[in-house]
Design an enzyme around this catalytic site. Sequence first.
Site, short mmCIF file in Angstrom:
data_model
loop_
_atom_site.label_atom_id
_atom_site.label_comp_id
_atom_site.label_asym_id
_atom_site.label_seq_id
_atom_site.Cartn_x
_atom_site.Cartn_y
_atom_site.Cartn_z
N HIS A 185 49.07 55.08 20.90
CA HIS A 185 48.25 56.07 21.60
C HIS A 185 49.13 56.73 22.66
O HIS A 185 48.80 56.77 23.84
CB HIS A 185 47.00 55.44 22.21
N HIS A 227 49.75 62.93 11.83
CA HIS A 227 49.07 61.73 12.32
C HIS A 227 48.15 61.13 11.26
O HIS A 227 48.03 59.92 11.14
CB HIS A 227 48.26 62.10 13.58
#
Length: 739
Positions: free
Chosen positions: A100, A54
């Site tokens: 998200h 990430h």
Amino acid sequence: MSLMLEPNPTQIKEERIYAEMGLTDEEFAMVEKILGRLPNYTETGLFSVMWSEHCSYKNSKPVLRKFPTTGERVLQGPGEGAGIVDIGDNQAVVFKMESHNHPSAIEPYQGAATGVGGIIRDVFSMGARPVALLNSLRFGELQSPRVKYLFEEVVAGIAGYGNCIGIPTVGGEVQFDPCYEGNPLVNAMCVGLINHEDIKKGQAHGAGNTVMYVGASTGRDGIHGATFASEELSESSEAKRPAVQVGDPFMEKLLIEACLELIQSDALVGIQDMGAAGLTSSSAEMASKAGMGIEMYLDDVPQRETGMTPYEMMLSESQERMLIVVKKGREQEIVDLFEKYGLAAVTMGKVTEDKMLRLFHKGEMVAEVPADALAEEAPIYHKPSQEAAYFAEFQQMKMETPKVENYKETLFALLQQPTIASKEWVYDQYDYQVRTSTVVTPGSDAAVVRVRGTEKGLAMTTDCNSRYIYLDPEVGGKIAVAEAARNIVCSGGEPLAITDCLNFGNPEKPEIFWQIEKSVDGMSEACRTLQTPVIGGNVSMYNERSGEAVYPTPTVGMVGLVHDLKHVTTQEFKQAGDLVYVIGETKAEFGGSELQKMLHGKIFGQSPSIDLDVELKRQKQILAAIQAGLVQSAHDVAEGGLAVAISESAIGANGLGATVKLDGEATAALFAESQSRFVITVKRENKEAFEKAVEAIQVGEVTNTNEVTIHNEENEVLLTANVDEMRKAWKGAIPCLLK
């Protein structure tokens, strides 16, 4: 875990505690080599979060390098909070899209809300005022109670945050497919405006300058959120609710205003959002980008929970926080400025020359790590890639045209497919008129927002047909970029650049990595041909539930420039008597289509084909015709084919219909999803000028009958549909499924 209870360096190694944090054995050995010793618990945490996919893109960097990232108008490409593109008159547009997904799968309201909050901070940390929000959402089939819950809560979360903060949510897309059942995708995009001289970077220059923490206090929410986003969802993911952050839009509204005022001060050196990996990423990245180091005193971090350890403070992903560097001696001005907005601003460290990130707590040094090692030196993996087994099979299939008995019933059924149906239920929850700059509201091909003080506008859209990309990642990648550009052009805009959100399954599986590589190849080629460089984006891997990956979904967010607002064009018919034109050729292409999915319950075969040079030529011709004032309405032909596109243009109008004649085999003429096609209407007096400017075929005219009638080439009626009935079916589909 208190400091006393934290495992010591030897235990971390022997008990492989680092593996629980997401580091492999090889990575831990690299850390040991970099430090020349075993790391302590806090240091292990810093590396684990900064070296997660990430934060580091360690699995995707080799692929991302293929994207074209420069262009005449590009002022800032990938590498900062958001990309920046020049729009003339000393102004620029700043935009970025982020995912998200994992947080939204387990805590949909807060997951979606904080996704919006985070992307807004990326934009205003560059010095820009956010002017618009968009989103791209994917869910399973709405028949499932769990999917209904996720859908309702995600939309409520986006609305709750965006509406409170006063930034209009002007557009986006929602698609439904079974593969997203356990792993929805929530991609949020923010667009901002800035003057060239106000552009700020996240860099910590000037040894001795002061590092300050501004905004909300730090809690234990979101610890290891970045690591959580770098693994597959499983039954135990539910237990990770604490890894989902909680947002406060009112705090963020104050933070925006305070930061935009701060940016006007020459005391500011650098500014960065505390996003994924919180204080760790903001401090390490700001130091590394400037070739400097940072010392921080963690006792000074504003904390909203007692007994927080250095590890917890550094890894927390509490929302609405920024890290800033200010000139030494100017700290009080900053404190006063933030106090005016009721926000904390505290001195917590200084910039150093030795490139180290040093952390102190209760008088002791608790971490000492090279900033570059965290921010720049994560291992890069060239994962094995293998063509997906299904691909060759699909490529060799002889494609049959689906059997359709009743064209009218089929059209009505398609209009009620959730992916095609009206998304009014979604966008009616969003305030899309706040700030009073929205020129084209949700529901047309692209949204358009006015650039205040000028005659210009910004057109914006998010696009991706993941079914095509599943069938053929390279061709589907091209189509995603081309469709976004088509939507911008149909709205009167010149495509400028894209941001992307690459949503894929587990990259450690060779077939998934093949999907990533091929789709990026296709997108890159389309970006080069259409002259829309990639100025930033986000990678979201491990979108799997119980080992089943979502479709490859590399979402494209595109912004275009409307040079004069009088060129703004929308999809709905304007007046009876206008001529209807179709641009582009229709082939019997049904792979991945809405019709195929509706009739067969699955997708298979080859995706539609695309010729990017033809696409560019058509877009240029249409944009020139729009700018010459020759076009009344424009709509790209997408899901559901020509019958759906013509119906949508009628549904958006009032009391108008159309009579149209389509050549070729009826099912393909009506419902095939061939690319690079447009439905355009033109005033009768502009017929000659339009036909000279654009290669187009006149197929009919707009009527005031409130009916859409489509004939075949023998002039036999294929279908006649009442527009009010179509509108009712199209608008009612999603609310009906949610009941």
